[in-house]
Design a protein around this motif. Structure first.
Motif, PDB file in Angstrom:
ATOM      1  N   THR A 101       0.853  -1.187   0.000  1.00 57.07           N
ATOM      2  CA  THR A 101       0.000   0.000   0.000  1.00 57.07           C
ATOM      3  C   THR A 101       0.889   1.237   0.000  1.00 57.07           C
ATOM      4  O   THR A 101       1.868   1.308   0.749  1.00 57.07           O
ATOM      5  N   LEU A 102       0.537   2.206  -0.845  1.00 60.64           N
ATOM      6  CA  LEU A 102       1.285   3.450  -0.943  1.00 60.64           C
ATOM      7  C   LEU A 102       0.454   4.578  -0.339  1.00 60.64           C
ATOM      8  O   LEU A 102      -0.694   4.793  -0.731  1.00 60.64           O
ATOM      9  N   TYR A 103       1.037   5.291   0.587  1.00 60.91           N
ATOM     10  CA  TYR A 103       0.397   6.425   1.245  1.00 60.91           C
ATOM     11  C   TYR A 103       1.104   7.693   0.771  1.00 60.91           C
ATOM     12  O   TYR A 103       2.266   7.919   1.119  1.00 60.91           O
ATOM     13  N   VAL A 104       0.415   8.496  -0.034  1.00 54.21           N
ATOM     14  CA  VAL A 104       1.003   9.709  -0.596  1.00 54.21           C
ATOM     15  C   VAL A 104       0.565  10.905   0.244  1.00 54.21           C
ATOM     16  O   VAL A 104      -0.626  11.149   0.422  1.00 54.21           O
ATOM     17  N   SER A 105       1.544  11.653   0.729  1.00 55.11           N
ATOM     18  CA  SER A 105       1.268  12.848   1.526  1.00 55.11           C
ATOM     19  C   SER A 105       0.562  13.892   0.684  1.00 55.11           C
ATOM     20  O   SER A 105       0.647  13.891  -0.549  1.00 55.11           O
ATOM     21  N   GLY A 106      -0.119  14.806   1.361  1.00 50.80           N
ATOM     22  CA  GLY A 106      -0.822  15.881   0.673  1.00 50.80           C
ATOM     23  C   GLY A 106       0.112  16.662  -0.235  1.00 50.80           C
ATOM     24  O   GLY A 106       1.195  17.065   0.185  1.00 50.80           O
ATOM     25  N   GLN A 107      -0.331  16.848  -1.466  1.00 50.19           N
ATOM     26  CA  GLN A 107       0.455  17.573  -2.458  1.00 50.19           C
ATOM     27  C   GLN A 107      -0.196  18.916  -2.746  1.00 50.19           C
ATOM     28  O   GLN A 107      -1.419  19.023  -2.811  1.00 50.19           O
ATOM     29  N   SER A 133      -8.124  12.252  -0.459  1.00 49.44           N
ATOM     30  CA  SER A 133      -8.656  13.294   0.411  1.00 49.44           C
ATOM     31  C   SER A 133      -8.330  14.622  -0.251  1.00 49.44           C
ATOM     32  O   SER A 133      -7.173  14.880  -0.587  1.00 49.44           O
ATOM     33  N   ILE A 134      -9.357  15.424  -0.465  1.00 48.00           N
ATOM     34  CA  ILE A 134      -9.179  16.728  -1.107  1.00 48.00           C
ATOM     35  C   ILE A 134      -9.551  17.809  -0.102  1.00 48.00           C
ATOM     36  O   ILE A 134     -10.640  17.792   0.466  1.00 48.00           O
ATOM     37  N   PHE A 135      -8.626  18.727   0.092  1.00 47.65           N
ATOM     38  CA  PHE A 135      -8.828  19.852   0.992  1.00 47.65           C
ATOM     39  C   PHE A 135      -8.814  21.117   0.142  1.00 47.65           C
ATOM     40  O   PHE A 135      -7.867  21.341  -0.613  1.00 47.65           O
ATOM     41  N   ILE A 136      -9.875  21.924   0.252  1.00 47.16           N
ATOM     42  CA  ILE A 136      -9.971  23.129  -0.557  1.00 47.16           C
ATOM     43  C   ILE A 136     -10.272  24.337   0.320  1.00 47.16           C
ATOM     44  O   ILE A 136     -10.901  24.224   1.365  1.00 47.16           O
ATOM     45  N   ALA A 142     -10.091  26.164   6.559  1.00 47.37           N
ATOM     46  CA  ALA A 142      -9.835  27.585   6.737  1.00 47.37           C
ATOM     47  C   ALA A 142      -8.544  28.041   6.054  1.00 47.37           C
ATOM     48  O   ALA A 142      -8.478  29.132   5.507  1.00 47.37           O
ATOM     49  N   ARG A 143      -7.532  27.161   6.075  1.00 46.39           N
ATOM     50  CA  ARG A 143      -6.242  27.562   5.516  1.00 46.39           C
ATOM     51  C   ARG A 143      -5.434  26.332   5.166  1.00 46.39           C
ATOM     52  O   ARG A 143      -5.513  25.308   5.852  1.00 46.39           O
ATOM     53  N   LEU A 144      -4.638  26.444   4.104  1.00 53.29           N
ATOM     54  CA  LEU A 144      -3.760  25.357   3.662  1.00 53.29           C
ATOM     55  C   LEU A 144      -2.318  25.847   3.639  1.00 53.29           C
ATOM     56  O   LEU A 144      -2.068  27.061   3.611  1.00 53.29           O
ATOM     57  N   PRO A 145      -1.347  24.922   3.628  1.00 52.24           N
ATOM     58  CA  PRO A 145       0.057  25.338   3.591  1.00 52.24           C
ATOM     59  C   PRO A 145       0.332  26.305   2.430  1.00 52.24           C
ATOM     60  O   PRO A 145      -0.199  26.130   1.329  1.00 52.24           O
ATOM     61  N   SER A 194      -4.880  26.913  -2.724  1.00 48.21           N
ATOM     62  CA  SER A 194      -6.328  26.713  -2.790  1.00 48.21           C
ATOM     63  C   SER A 194      -6.738  25.262  -2.681  1.00 48.21           C
ATOM     64  O   SER A 194      -7.885  24.971  -2.359  1.00 48.21           O
ATOM     65  N   VAL A 195      -5.811  24.329  -2.956  1.00 50.06           N
ATOM     66  CA  VAL A 195      -6.158  22.914  -2.965  1.00 50.06           C
ATOM     67  C   VAL A 195      -4.952  22.067  -2.543  1.00 50.06           C
ATOM     68  O   VAL A 195      -3.810  22.378  -2.881  1.00 50.06           O
ATOM     69  N   GLU A 196      -5.237  21.006  -1.775  1.00 52.23           N
ATOM     70  CA  GLU A 196      -4.245  20.006  -1.388  1.00 52.23           C
ATOM     71  C   GLU A 196      -4.915  18.645  -1.501  1.00 52.23           C
ATOM     72  O   GLU A 196      -6.075  18.482  -1.077  1.00 52.23           O
TER      73      GLU A 196
END
Length: 125
Positions: free
Chosen positions: A26-32, A76-79, A109-112, A116-118
């Motif tokens: 299983t591959l776990y890819v960090s938020g990009q 997982s999409i963070f916007i 509320a905020r991303l790195p 706008s998207v991670e």
């Protein structure tokens, strides 16, 4: 046993984490986020351009580990703004066929780096 996955084509981690970890098939890819690793340039201000680059960065990491987009089972999409959902969804969807992965999309509320998207994902062979 875990294996650290690193692609020179994807942006380097911004903190104490790795681009991806492979464990037990299983591959776990960090938020990009939308950083162009070839120029070390952060892309902001255009959610469509950001999303394309995020998906490309995920692809570089998948490729390095020997996976493809079709191996992704969960995203997982963070916007930053749910009003951008349609634009992000259209670009994201173009990377998958009928067998799109499970996912959630949440407004935060905020991303790195104030992007706008991670997007993060899990893939299996």
């Amino acid at each position: 046993m875990k294996k650290i996955i690193t692609s020179d084509k994807a942006p380097a981690p911004l903190g104490p984490y790795n681009q991806a970890i492979e464990a037990n098939g299983t591959l776990y890819v960090s938020g990009q986020i939308a950083i162009d690793a070839s120029t070390d340039t952060l892309i902001t201000g255009d959610v469509e351009k950001e999303t394309i680059l995020v998906m490309k960065n995920i692809g570089y990491i998948l490729e390095e580990a020997g996976y493809t987009y079709s191996d992704i089972i969960k995203c997982s999409i963070f916007i930053k703004d749910m009003n951008d959902f349609g634009k992000i969804n259209e670009i994201y969807g173009s990377y998958f066929g009928e067998d799109a992965p499970a996912r959630e999309t949440v407004e935060v509320a905020r991303l790195p780096k104030d992007v706008s998207v991670e997007i993060s994902c899990i893939a299996v062979k």
